[in-house]
Motif scaffolding. Structure first.
Motif, PDB file in Angstrom:
ATOM      1  N   ASP A  40      13.852   3.730  -1.388  1.00 51.43           N
ATOM      2  CA  ASP A  40      13.163   2.858  -1.710  1.00 51.43           C
ATOM      3  C   ASP A  40      13.322   1.875  -2.593  1.00 51.43           C
ATOM      4  OD1 ASP A  40      11.866   5.013  -0.801  1.00 51.43           O
ATOM      5  OD2 ASP A  40      10.474   5.561  -2.044  1.00 51.43           O
ATOM      6  N   GLU A  41      13.740   2.344  -3.777  1.00 57.24           N
ATOM      7  CA  GLU A  41      13.649   1.090  -4.510  1.00 57.24           C
ATOM      8  C   GLU A  41      14.662   0.577  -4.161  1.00 57.24           C
ATOM      9  OE1 GLU A  41      15.155   2.533  -8.402  1.00 57.24           O
ATOM     10  OE2 GLU A  41      15.514   1.046  -9.332  1.00 57.24           O
ATOM     11  N   VAL A  42      15.668   0.609  -3.629  1.00 57.16           N
ATOM     12  CA  VAL A  42      16.521  -0.582  -3.084  1.00 57.16           C
ATOM     13  C   VAL A  42      16.459  -1.223  -1.897  1.00 57.16           C
ATOM     14  CG1 VAL A  42      18.957  -0.011  -2.165  1.00 57.16           C
ATOM     15  CG2 VAL A  42      18.770   1.204  -3.473  1.00 57.16           C
ATOM     16  N   GLY A  80       5.552   5.024   1.681  1.00 58.73           N
ATOM     17  CA  GLY A  80       6.004   6.328   2.001  1.00 58.73           C
ATOM     18  C   GLY A  80       4.163   6.994   2.389  1.00 58.73           C
ATOM     19  N   GLU A  81       3.667   6.725   3.236  1.00 54.86           N
ATOM     20  CA  GLU A  81       2.572   5.831   3.743  1.00 54.86           C
ATOM     21  C   GLU A  81       2.101   6.679   4.719  1.00 54.86           C
ATOM     22  OE1 GLU A  81      -0.174   7.606   2.428  1.00 54.86           O
ATOM     23  OE2 GLU A  81      -1.973   6.771   3.102  1.00 54.86           O
ATOM     24  N   ASP A  82       0.907   7.510   5.458  1.00 56.92           N
ATOM     25  CA  ASP A  82       0.760   6.861   6.962  1.00 56.92           C
ATOM     26  C   ASP A  82      -0.820   6.763   6.859  1.00 56.92           C
ATOM     27  OD1 ASP A  82       0.370   7.650   9.855  1.00 56.92           O
ATOM     28  OD2 ASP A  82       0.358   9.843   9.087  1.00 56.92           O
ATOM     29  N   TYR A 112       0.859  -1.001  -0.357  1.00 53.39           N
ATOM     30  CA  TYR A 112      -0.235   0.077   0.153  1.00 53.39           C
ATOM     31  C   TYR A 112       1.031   1.249   0.083  1.00 53.39           C
ATOM     32  CZ  TYR A 112      -3.412   2.575   1.400  1.00 53.39           C
ATOM     33  OH  TYR A 112      -4.130   4.113   1.521  1.00 53.39           O
ATOM     34  N   GLY A 113       0.712   2.011  -0.515  1.00 56.70           N
ATOM     35  CA  GLY A 113       1.001   3.677  -0.968  1.00 56.70           C
ATOM     36  C   GLY A 113       1.698   4.055  -1.838  1.00 56.70           C
ATOM     37  N   LEU A 114       3.326   3.920  -2.270  1.00 55.96           N
ATOM     38  CA  LEU A 114       3.399   4.255  -3.006  1.00 55.96           C
ATOM     39  C   LEU A 114       3.506   5.628  -3.879  1.00 55.96           C
ATOM     40  CD1 LEU A 114       3.132   0.971  -4.556  1.00 55.96           C
ATOM     41  CD2 LEU A 114       5.047   1.477  -3.744  1.00 55.96           C
ATOM     42  N   THR A 115       2.686   6.570  -3.038  1.00 59.02           N
ATOM     43  CA  THR A 115       2.482   8.197  -4.602  1.00 59.02           C
ATOM     44  C   THR A 115       3.044   8.624  -3.792  1.00 59.02           C
ATOM     45  OG1 THR A 115       0.793   8.257  -2.748  1.00 59.02           O
ATOM     46  CG2 THR A 115      -0.069   7.419  -4.402  1.00 59.02           C
ATOM     47  N   ASN A 116       4.722   8.508  -3.182  1.00 60.77           N
ATOM     48  CA  ASN A 116       5.784   9.769  -2.945  1.00 60.77           C
ATOM     49  C   ASN A 116       6.955   8.723  -3.193  1.00 60.77           C
ATOM     50  OD1 ASN A 116       4.379  11.987  -1.997  1.00 60.77           O
ATOM     51  ND2 ASN A 116       3.915  10.494   0.367  1.00 60.77           N
ATOM     52  N   SER A 117       7.058   7.668  -4.488  1.00 68.67           N
ATOM     53  CA  SER A 117       7.835   6.714  -4.931  1.00 68.67           C
ATOM     54  C   SER A 117       8.386   7.182  -6.433  1.00 68.67           C
ATOM     55  CB  SER A 117       7.502   5.276  -3.936  1.00 68.67           C
ATOM     56  OG  SER A 117       7.969   5.292  -2.918  1.00 68.67           O
ATOM     57  N   TYR A 143       8.664   5.900 -10.020  1.00 73.25           N
ATOM     58  CA  TYR A 143       8.132   4.742 -10.429  1.00 73.25           C
ATOM     59  C   TYR A 143       9.299   3.333 -10.686  1.00 73.25           C
ATOM     60  CZ  TYR A 143       6.550   2.453 -15.172  1.00 73.25           C
ATOM     61  OH  TYR A 143       5.233   2.168 -15.959  1.00 73.25           O
ATOM     62  N   TYR A 144      10.139   3.374 -10.383  1.00 72.83           N
ATOM     63  CA  TYR A 144      10.896   2.010 -11.128  1.00 72.83           C
ATOM     64  C   TYR A 144      10.744   1.026  -9.256  1.00 72.83           C
ATOM     65  CZ  TYR A 144      13.514   3.667 -14.792  1.00 72.83           C
ATOM     66  OH  TYR A 144      13.121   3.639 -15.824  1.00 72.83           O
ATOM     67  N   ALA A 145      11.050   2.138  -8.346  1.00 71.13           N
ATOM     68  CA  ALA A 145      10.412   1.386  -7.022  1.00 71.13           C
ATOM     69  C   ALA A 145       8.560   0.844  -6.992  1.00 71.13           C
ATOM     70  CB  ALA A 145      10.202   2.643  -5.490  1.00 71.13           C
ATOM     71  N   GLN A 146       7.979   0.993  -7.438  1.00 71.15           N
ATOM     72  CA  GLN A 146       6.502   1.084  -7.617  1.00 71.15           C
ATOM     73  C   GLN A 146       6.616  -0.507  -8.424  1.00 71.15           C
ATOM     74  OE1 GLN A 146       4.933   4.519  -9.852  1.00 71.15           O
ATOM     75  NE2 GLN A 146       4.263   5.284  -7.872  1.00 71.15           N
ATOM     76  N   ASN A 147       7.472  -0.463  -9.576  1.00 66.97           N
ATOM     77  CA  ASN A 147       7.877  -1.754 -10.723  1.00 66.97           C
ATOM     78  C   ASN A 147       8.134  -2.681  -9.220  1.00 66.97           C
ATOM     79  OD1 ASN A 147       7.579  -3.200 -12.626  1.00 66.97           O
ATOM     80  ND2 ASN A 147       8.338  -1.383 -13.575  1.00 66.97           N
ATOM     81  N   VAL A 148       9.110  -2.355  -8.613  1.00 68.59           N
ATOM     82  CA  VAL A 148       9.339  -3.472  -7.697  1.00 68.59           C
ATOM     83  C   VAL A 148       7.945  -4.278  -6.648  1.00 68.59           C
ATOM     84  CG1 VAL A 148      11.143  -4.226  -6.340  1.00 68.59           C
ATOM     85  CG2 VAL A 148      11.823  -2.632  -7.566  1.00 68.59           C
ATOM     86  N   ALA A 149       7.819  -3.314  -6.124  1.00 68.77           N
ATOM     87  CA  ALA A 149       6.593  -3.286  -5.542  1.00 68.77           C
ATOM     88  C   ALA A 149       5.678  -4.026  -5.839  1.00 68.77           C
ATOM     89  CB  ALA A 149       5.853  -1.553  -4.632  1.00 68.77           C
ATOM     90  N   LEU A 150       5.676  -3.964  -6.802  1.00 69.18           N
ATOM     91  CA  LEU A 150       4.081  -4.529  -7.936  1.00 69.18           C
ATOM     92  C   LEU A 150       4.537  -5.900  -7.592  1.00 69.18           C
ATOM     93  CD1 LEU A 150       1.653  -4.477  -9.638  1.00 69.18           C
ATOM     94  CD2 LEU A 150       3.207  -4.334 -11.273  1.00 69.18           C
ATOM     95  N   ASP A 151       5.922  -6.773  -8.040  1.00 65.52           N
ATOM     96  CA  ASP A 151       6.667  -7.265  -7.693  1.00 65.52           C
ATOM     97  C   ASP A 151       6.637  -8.356  -6.849  1.00 65.52           C
ATOM     98  OD1 ASP A 151       7.394  -7.276 -10.742  1.00 65.52           O
ATOM     99  OD2 ASP A 151       9.506  -6.814 -10.115  1.00 65.52           O
ATOM    100  N   ILE A 152       6.785  -7.332  -5.919  1.00 66.41           N
ATOM    101  CA  ILE A 152       6.740  -8.015  -4.693  1.00 66.41           C
ATOM    102  C   ILE A 152       5.232  -9.270  -4.663  1.00 66.41           C
ATOM    103  CG2 ILE A 152       6.386  -8.169  -1.620  1.00 66.41           C
ATOM    104  CD1 ILE A 152       8.735  -6.166  -2.994  1.00 66.41           C
ATOM    105  N   ALA A 153       4.237  -7.895  -4.599  1.00 67.96           N
ATOM    106  CA  ALA A 153       2.607  -8.370  -4.459  1.00 67.96           C
ATOM    107  C   ALA A 153       2.863  -9.507  -5.210  1.00 67.96           C
ATOM    108  CB  ALA A 153       1.964  -7.273  -5.076  1.00 67.96           C
TER     109      ALA A 153
END
Lengths: 155, 431
Positions: free
Chosen positions: B416-418, B344-346, B94-99, B101-111
């Motif tokens: 975030d990406e790292v 990146g979200e509260d 959840y969140g990711l709007t302050n990261s 694009y590549y960090a979002q991509n990795v987060a999608l891979d995790i999901a």
């Protein structure tokens, strides 16, 4: 500081309407508020009988205004500003001095402009170049009228 | 002490992504900054939003929970996070709007690897918007085109003075464009909202509507555009008629809408009706519609979902078809979720209490640069660099334009990406 009204100041003027200063007494009070004149510009007030009125007027008007306010008549309250940059974009002198401003971008670092957003708040950088500093263009009030947070007002 | 000037830095605060920020850096600290609004300055000076005198507390080191949160090293924190995620049956990302694009991509891979639920913040507004494009058509233009040509601007359910402070001066009403050489004198603004705000002074008409019932006004406008009879509208019909007349006569118009449309759970109906209105307007003239939001890369997450899964709705990887499940809300899914990775979200600040109460029962892994309300309720906390200030990244502007964010400060914190990549590598080894 509460805003002064011209009737409040007129009480301490001679009310002779002699026009030695160039205005009627009420008109002189109006110009006192906008800091165009000082109480000492009224020749009658300098006479001995009016020393108390003169002291009271000086007390009400406070010490002399900052240089920028005296030149432009703009009262800027930075704590109200949210840095939207509307005043920077609508200022005609800014437009002349920086091409970037025309397309809504902020002025470049080296551009010598009148108003700019510095550390998130509005700053009057060059009051001498403001259109209001020229008596013939004193009517310009674009930044005052369009400020959404009323951070800029007239003294 | 040498000073470095970074010119035309992109501001990583709201969806405007203003590219005219000048930053002076001395001794690895921001000394002064120009052309930035009160929303943007908090990113560079690490202060609270709109309160630039109040500093925010930075998370110094990674922390894990042993009764209390205790500081630890990075490797231990990553192992603990991986353990929690491996044990969960359906985690939430959840969140990711302050990261970036590549960090979002990795987060999608995790999901995807964990068969979890991937939900970017503000999906409640942007998912219906991109979904409605399927029926209504693709009515979007670069903000520069809006600045050059638009003569009617409509703000619907949003207040740009607070959510995107430089939007009015930079892209919509005040800048001079190629066909609008007098700026605001050549344009007309209409505002539709539930209460009066700062836009009253600059609007030609200010239309007040009931919260969540914006679609009634939109349907009335569609009827007026089709020259049908309107009898049952209870509000200010004269204002609507004036608006419709102006909009239909204009050469080019732009509608900006915000989170106000998602009131009372009516986001889908409101946004779909607004898109239908834009479609109707485009029969007579040229109109575009663009969302306004306050986290800088909200659109990036949507573009990612569209590119990877072909659908803008939050992805549920526990199904065979992750994006083919209608549009369930996060609340319906929170009952099934047993761990959360928040980036990146509260959520304990932004979510309603019925949602955040459910989050209290599950282990949370948080990646955030600052102390927030969520930090004390987490199992693992990672400090991170701020994207756009201390780390580079790609962000999508509100009109879908990708921009590269620069780095102006050096830091030891990983981005975030790292962090997400380290977690993903460990997870993919074990699956």
């Amino acid at each position: 500081m509460a805003k002064l009204s011209m009737y409040q100041l007129q009480k301490y003027l001679p009310k002779t309407d002699c026009k030695k200063c160039g205005f009627s007494c009420l008109g002189f009070a109006n110009h006192l508020i906008s800091r165009d004149v000082r109480p000492e510009d009224c020749p009658i007030l300098l006479e001995p009988g009016y020393s108390e009125s003169l002291a009271k007027l000086n007390e009400l008007l406070g010490p002399g205004l900052d240089f920028e306010k005296e030149v432009t008549g703009l009262l800027i309250e930075p704590e109200k500003c949210n840095g939207c940059g509307i005043c920077v974009v609508v200022c005609e002198i800014n437009l002349e001095k920086s091409q970037e401003v025309e397309s809504g971008r902020g002025p470049r670092f080296k551009d010598d402009v009148v108003l700019r957003i510095d550390n998130g708040r509005i700053k009057l950088v060059d009051p001498q170049s403001c259109r209001r500093a020229d008596p013939s263009d004193y009517i310009c009030r674009a930044c005052v009228e369009l400020c959404p947070t009323t951070a800029i007002s007239l003294v | 002490m040498a000073e470095t000037l970074y010119e035309s830095v992109i501001c990583p605060s709201c969806g405007c992504l203003c590219d005219d920020i000048d930053v002076v850096v001395a001794d690895n600290k921001v000394k002064s900054i120009r052309n930035v609004c009160q929303w943007g300055i908090n990113k560079f000076f690490f202060t609270k939003k709109f309160t630039s005198t109040v500093k925010r507390g930075r998370v110094e080191r990674p922390m894990v929970r042993e009764n209390n949160l205790v500081e630890t090293d990075y490797e231990t924190a990553v192992s603990r996070a991986v353990d929690i995620l491996k044990r969960s049956r359906k985690p939430l990302v959840y969140g990711l709007t302050n990261s970036g694009y590549y960090a979002q991509n990795v987060a999608l891979d995790i999901a995807r690897v964990l068969k979890g639920w991937f939900e970017p913040r503000k999906a409640v507004l942007l998912s219906p918007y991109y979904s409605a494009m399927e029926n209504s058509g693709f009515y979007i233009a670069p903000l520069d085109e809006v600045r050059n040509s638009a003569d009617v601007i409509v703000y619907w359910g949003c207040n740009p003075v607070h959510s995107t402070p430089k939007h009015l001066a930079r892209y919509s009403l005040y800048p001079r464009g190629r066909c609008k050489e007098r700026g605001n004198l050549d344009r007309v603004v209409f505002t539709v909202d539930v209460a009066e705000n700062e836009l009253v002074r600059m609007s030609r008409k200010y239309l007040l509507v009931e919260p969540g019932a914006d679609f009634i006004a939109m349907e009335t406008m569609i009827k007026l555009l089709r020259n049908e009879k309107v009898e049952d509208y209870e509000g200010d019909i004269a204002a609507i008629q004036d608006m419709v007349q102006y909009m239909a006569r204009s050469a080019y118009g732009a509608i900006f809408f915000g989170l106000g449309l998602s009131r009372n759970g009516n986001a889908v109906r409101n946004v779909e009706t607004l898109m239908a209105l834009v479609k109707e307007l485009n029969r007579k003239t040229r109109f575009v519609i663009i969302p306004l939001y306050d986290d800088f890369n909200t659109n990036g997450a949507m573009q990612l979902l569209l590119r990877e899964l072909g659908s803008p709705v939050p992805a549920d990887f526990s199904c065979d078809h992750p994006a083919d499940h209608g549009m369930p809300t996060l609340l319906e899914n929170l009952h099934e979720i047993d761990a959360a990775l928040v980036v990146g979200e509260d959520p304990f600040w932004s979510m309603p209490s019925e949602q955040s109460d459910l989050l209290k029962k599950i282990p949370i892994i948080l990646i955030d640069p600052f102390w927030t309300r969520t930090t004390n309720k987490c199992q693992v906390v990672f400090p991170t660099a701020i994207t756009g200030v201390e780390a580079e990244g790609i962000a999508y502007r509100m009109d879908g334009l990708p921009l590269k964010l620069r780095k102006v400060l050096e830091t030891d914190y990983p981005s975030d990406e790292v962090i997400l990549d380290d977690i993903y590598q460990r997870l993919s080894e074990s699956f």
